[in-house]
Design a protein around this motif. Structure first.
Motif, short mmCIF file in Angstrom:
data_model
loop_
_atom_site.label_atom_id
_atom_site.label_comp_id
_atom_site.label_asym_id
_atom_site.label_seq_id
_atom_site.Cartn_x
_atom_site.Cartn_y
_atom_site.Cartn_z
N PHE A 192 0.84 -1.20 0.00
CA PHE A 192 0.00 0.00 0.00
C PHE A 192 0.87 1.25 0.00
O PHE A 192 0.87 2.02 -0.93
N ARG A 211 2.05 -0.57 -6.34
CA ARG A 211 0.96 -1.50 -6.00
C ARG A 211 0.40 -2.16 -7.26
O ARG A 211 0.12 -3.36 -7.28
N ASN A 248 -5.46 -4.36 -1.70
CA ASN A 248 -5.40 -2.89 -1.67
C ASN A 248 -5.96 -2.29 -2.96
O ASN A 248 -5.39 -1.38 -3.55
N TYR A 259 -10.87 -3.02 -0.98
CA TYR A 259 -9.52 -3.53 -0.77
C TYR A 259 -9.41 -5.04 -0.91
O TYR A 259 -8.49 -5.57 -1.52
#
Length: 254
Positions: free
Chosen positions: A113, A124, A156, A194
């Motif tokens: 993250f 990411r 994420n 997420y």
């Protein structure tokens, strides 16, 4: 936590501490048939692992961390995303199971993250693509331990949509992210997607029952009164002691 976990047969867990005192305490409150398997620490001193009901699942031989050889890192590229992939901050953890007639490799992942800065978002996205590419290669490889790959965990992913580079990265290698049957996000604010369950067409798609969603443990049935008192009380009583994400569930027919 033990009560919620006991409702499910296989649970992927992230952010396990280096010390296993609390994990073992949790396990002591679960039925005797539950087992745990976990990785060693990676980024942020975190482990990944699985809790599973050994009456429902059999763990097979494979247990490994997912890594990309340095010679393959040049293939981890995405249109519109700069930077170079230098490996996972926390290697995803892959374990093979059998449930009924279904054999599959479950991958517990906690993607990087960092922050909302563009360079962390791009890192990411590259991790997401590396994971999706690995899953696709294992899904297609004749010599793979199992071609049924199930990816679970905190990816994420800010939003399920093409505006997200992480979403595009996961979809680039044909991972299926089924639409949830609930409308809320998996973070406690309810506005982020997420956590995900993903798989390819084939055995996992055939077994998928079409039902998955976010379990709203923090409002009903457990902590309605904590929210009624106020957000500060809830955070002190729940968020920092249980989880700051809601569990994501999916049903597979075996």
């Amino acid at each position: 936590m033990a009560e919620i976990i006991s409702w499910f047969d296989l649970v992927a867990i992230q952010e396990i501490a280096d010390s296993l005192i609390h994990l073992r305490l949790l396990l002591s409150h679960l039925p005797a048939s539950y087992r745990v398997i976990l990785s060693d620490i990676g980024g942020n001193d975190e482990r990944a692992g699985f809790l599973y009901d050994s009456d429902k699942l059999t763990r097979l031989e494979l247990a490994a961390e997912v890594a990309v050889p340095p010679s393959d890192r040049r293939y981890i590229r995405l249109k519109g995303v700069s930077g170079a992939f230098e490996g996972f901050d926390r290697n995803p953890y892959a374990v093979a199971f059998r449930a009924g007639a279904l054999e599959f490799t479950a991958v517990c992942a906690h993607l990087f993250f960092g922050s909302h800065a563009y360079y962390d978002q791009e890192r990411r996205a590259l991790e997401a693509y590396a994971l999706a590419r690995w899953a696709d290669q294992r899904h297609k490889a004749a010599g793979a331990y199992s071609q049924n790959i199930l990816v679970l965990g905190d990816l994420n992913l800010p939003i399920r949509g093409n505006s997200s580079s992480v979403y595009r990265a996961l979809k680039a290698k044909r991972l299926i992210l089924p639409q949830h049957s609930t409308s809320m996000g998996s973070n406690l604010a309810g506005d982020r997607d997420y956590d995900q369950v993903a798989f390819h067409a084939g055995g996992m798609q055939e077994a998928y029952g079409g039902h998955s969603g976010v379990f709203d443990f923090d409002h009903d049935p457990f902590f309605t009164d904590a929210w009624t008192i106020g957000a500060d009380y809830f955070n002190n009583a729940v968020k920092y002691h249980i989880a700051d994400h809601r569990p994501l569930w999916a049903e597979f027919e075996i």
